[in-house]
Scaffold this active site. Structure first.
Site, PDB file in Angstrom:
ATOM      1  N   LYS A  90       0.782  -1.111  -0.088  1.00 38.16           N
ATOM      2  CA  LYS A  90       0.036   0.122   0.095  1.00 38.16           C
ATOM      3  C   LYS A  90       0.814   1.343   0.123  1.00 38.16           C
ATOM      4  CE  LYS A  90      -3.986  -1.869   2.817  1.00 38.16           C
ATOM      5  NZ  LYS A  90      -4.917  -1.850   2.222  1.00 38.16           N
ATOM      6  N   ARG A 108      -9.582 -12.012   3.322  1.00 36.94           N
ATOM      7  CA  ARG A 108     -10.381 -13.181   2.475  1.00 36.94           C
ATOM      8  C   ARG A 108      -9.689 -14.422   2.608  1.00 36.94           C
ATOM      9  NH1 ARG A 108     -11.109 -10.227  -2.998  1.00 36.94           N
ATOM     10  NH2 ARG A 108     -11.311  -8.608  -1.703  1.00 36.94           N
TER      11      ARG A 108
HETATM   12  N1  BES Z   1      -7.941  -4.196   5.055  1.00 41.01           N
HETATM   13  C1  BES Z   1      -8.274  -3.743   3.844  1.00 41.01           C
HETATM   14  C2  BES Z   1      -9.361  -3.149   3.503  1.00 41.01           C
HETATM   15  C3  BES Z   1      -9.600  -1.497   3.899  1.00 41.01           C
HETATM   16  C4  BES Z   1      -9.180  -0.601   3.306  1.00 41.01           C
HETATM   17  C5  BES Z   1     -10.093  -1.446   5.428  1.00 41.01           C
HETATM   18  C6  BES Z   1      -9.318   0.719   3.652  1.00 41.01           C
HETATM   19  C7  BES Z   1     -10.251  -0.338   5.822  1.00 41.01           C
HETATM   20  C8  BES Z   1      -9.956   0.968   4.931  1.00 41.01           C
HETATM   21  C9  BES Z   1      -8.002  -4.916   2.702  1.00 41.01           C
HETATM   22  O1  BES Z   1      -7.240  -6.072   3.345  1.00 41.01           O
HETATM   23  C10 BES Z   1      -7.495  -4.507   1.425  1.00 41.01           C
HETATM   24  O2  BES Z   1      -6.359  -4.090   1.298  1.00 41.01           O
HETATM   25  N2  BES Z   1      -8.531  -4.629   0.529  1.00 41.01           N
HETATM   26  C11 BES Z   1      -8.133  -4.395  -0.640  1.00 41.01           C
HETATM   27  C12 BES Z   1      -8.652  -5.318  -1.705  1.00 41.01           C
HETATM   28  C13 BES Z   1      -8.271  -5.281  -3.417  1.00 41.01           C
HETATM   29  C14 BES Z   1      -6.656  -5.505  -3.154  1.00 41.01           C
HETATM   30  C15 BES Z   1      -9.296  -6.199  -3.968  1.00 41.01           C
HETATM   31  C16 BES Z   1      -8.647  -2.972  -1.169  1.00 41.01           C
HETATM   32  O3  BES Z   1      -9.778  -2.833  -0.578  1.00 41.01           O
HETATM   33  O4  BES Z   1      -8.079  -2.227  -1.766  1.00 41.01           O
HETATM   34 MN    MN Z   2      -5.100  -5.797   2.250  1.00 43.45          MN
END
Ligand code: BES
Ligand code: MN
Ligand code: ZN
Length: 500
Positions: A283, A357
């Site tokens: 990220k 997931r």
């Molecule tokens: N923990 C994050 C989701 C999240 C993002 C929670 C912002 C709270 C605030 C999750 O693990 C994630 O990174 N999800 C990705 C999924 C994508 C790679 C398909 C996302 O939401 O960008």
């Molecule tokens: Mn994630």
């Protein structure tokens, strides 16, 4: 293995003493007396008595401030010796018919915050006609709490916490207050864990919190360490944790009261990513700063369990948490790897940031082995849920209408906002893979839906509901009974669902 920092055993609940006061409001001798008035209704008998004791100063100030009894409208005065309490606050309650549980908590919380700002030790809240004493006491406790463990005290102005809250009403409120105390501890436990930084709230910390639940009757706690997780072949949890220097933990708390039918049990499953860097699909710096909260699902199920094992409902309840960090490293899992999950299903990795997931899939499969009536999982799963529903609503998914309705009703009863979203088989197709049974990534659109449909592949024959709490798990500012930081969202809904 690196050790968690020394804070691991500190648990600052800062819970105020909750009690009741059966006397006349004008005889309350704590710091702050809180009164409510419904919109467009006459003042209560308590307000009239207080106003008379103050020589009409309260009604005069209310008129000057154009007080209409709207929610969060306040008038506050110091009593200057005219009453045994130091200060009086009159608050609007809004329309009587709209005075839902969350507004009742907000009302008491605003009182607690005023008392804290004024450095007054105790508040007394006159129970508004038609309100629930549990919600009032709970709101006061939640509003008075803040996570300050890591802030060094200023000797010039030592930090201050309100020590007690009393609900002022005639009659015996002891059962309502005892319940509020348990719920407040549960929500605060969840809030604290979610707020704690990732060098404090580690997978082992979550395991310690779970082990403490084992001191209550009818509870068994099992914690699997790294070796046991590898032995069992929990491929999702193994892969996600591979890039971290901290060992993963798989946590199972079982509450089974005598005579409970195991097939009527419910299983609460939580995502316990104590830090989500994104892994190799890393990220941005800004995207990482709040990712200590990625165990908000775990903190909700552990918080709920804290209350459930104390309230001892009739039905059996399981609490399952898959906990680890998602980090980049020489041994981190890679895009294009194919994992064999705990269920035996194979998954092609397309994005290491879709890690929640994967750990949840193993936890959900573990839950199916217990053959419960219902598996409900909570996870800060997708940014897409935030985009779809904003920060206050949780996205709810289920392939069974009866289950969706049951969970929606539990949320409604405690005033936590849930919104049912669709599962779309056509969208689920976008999880297909040519190299494995499926991938961990759907198309860009409908990201919260495809995440739910990934989880659905692991629920077996069990009833199932998924709550994507990415929005409500954290708050960026104080708002009524909600604190800045972890909110404890989901705890109250789960307690209601467990019939506790
Ligand atoms: N923990 C994050 C989701 C999240 C993002 C929670 C912002 C709270 C605030 C999750 O693990 C994630 O990174 N999800 C990705 C999924 C994508 C790679 C398909 C996302 O939401 O960008
Ligand atoms: Mn994630
Ligand atoms: Zn995550």
């Amino acid at each position: 293995m690196i050790q968690p920092t020394a804070f691991v055993n500190t648990f600052e609940r800062c819970l105020m003493q909750l009690s009741s006061f059966a006397g006349d409001a004008t005889t309350f001798d704590g710091g702050l007396l809180v009164l409510g008035r419904y919109a467009d209704e006459a003042p209560s008998a308590a307000e009239l008595a207080v106003d008379a004791a103050l020589g009409g100063a309260l009604s005069k100030a209310a008129a000057r401030l154009l007080f209409k009894g709207k929610p969060r409208q306040t008038v506050a005065l110091d009593t200057l010796g005219q009453l045994p309490c130091e200060r009086v606050m009159l608050q609007g309650l809004g329309d009587r018919a709209d005075f839902a549980p969350a507004l009742q908590r907000d009302f008491a919380a605003l009182g607690a915050r005023d008392a804290k700002a004024m450095r007054l030790d105790e508040i007394g809240v006159v129970l508004p006609d038609g309100a629930d004493a549990t919600e009032i006491a709970l709101g006061a406790a939640l509003g008075g709490w803040a996570y300050t463990t890591l802030i060094t005290d200023d000797p010039e102005r030592p930090r201050f916490a309100v020590k007690g809250a009393r609900v002022i009403a005639s009659g015996d409120l002891s059962a309502a207050i005892a319940r509020a105390e348990i719920l407040a501890e549960a929500v605060i436990l969840s809030r604290q864990l979610t707020t704690e930084p990732p060098n404090v709230c580690t997978p082992e910390r979550l395991a310690e919190v779970a082990r403490a639940l084992g001191e209550q009757p009818n509870v068994t706690v099992t914690v699997l360490d790294k070796a046991a997780i590898w032995d069992k072949g929990m491929g999702g949890l193994i892969a996600v944790s591979r890039g971290s220097r901290r060992d993963p933990r798989f946590i199972h708390v079982s509450y089974a009261p005598p005579g409970a039918d195991p097939e009527q049990a419910i299983a609460l499953v939580g995502k316990g990513i104590t830090f989500d860097s994104g892994g190799l699909c890393i990220k941005t710096a800004q995207g990482q700063t709040e990712m200590h909260m990625d165990m908000g699902g775990a903190s909700a199920v552990l918080g709920a369990m804290h209350a459930i094992v104390r309230l001892q409902p009739k039905q059996a309840v399981h609490c399952i948490v898959a906990a680890c960090e998602n980090m980049p490293d020489g041994d981190a899992y890679k895009p294009s790897e194919v994992l064999t999950m705990y269920s035996g299903r194979t998954v092609e990795i397309l994005n290491t940031d879709a890690e929640g997931r994967l750990v949840l899939a193993d936890a959900i499969h573990y839950a199916t082995e217990l053959k419960p009536r219902l598996i409900i999982d909570l996870a800060t799963l997708t940014g897409a849920a935030l985009v779809a529903l904003g920060p206050y609503y949780t996205a709810l998914y289920s392939d069974t209408d009866g289950i969706a309705d049951e969970v929606l009703a539990a949320g409604k009863a405690v005033d936590e906002r849930l919104w049912r979203m669709p599962l779309d088989p056509k969208l689920a197709k976008t999880l297909d893979s040519g190299r494995a049974d499926g991938t961990n990534l759907g198309i860009r659109w409908g990201g919260s839906i495809t995440a739910a449909q990934f989880l659905q592949q692991f629920k077996g024959d069990c009833g199932w509901c998924h709550l994507d709490i990415a929005g409500p798990a954290m708050a960026d500012k104080v708002d009524g009974y909600i604190n800045a930081g972890g909110t404890g969202f989901g705890v109250m809904t789960l307690v209601a669902l467990a019939g506790a």
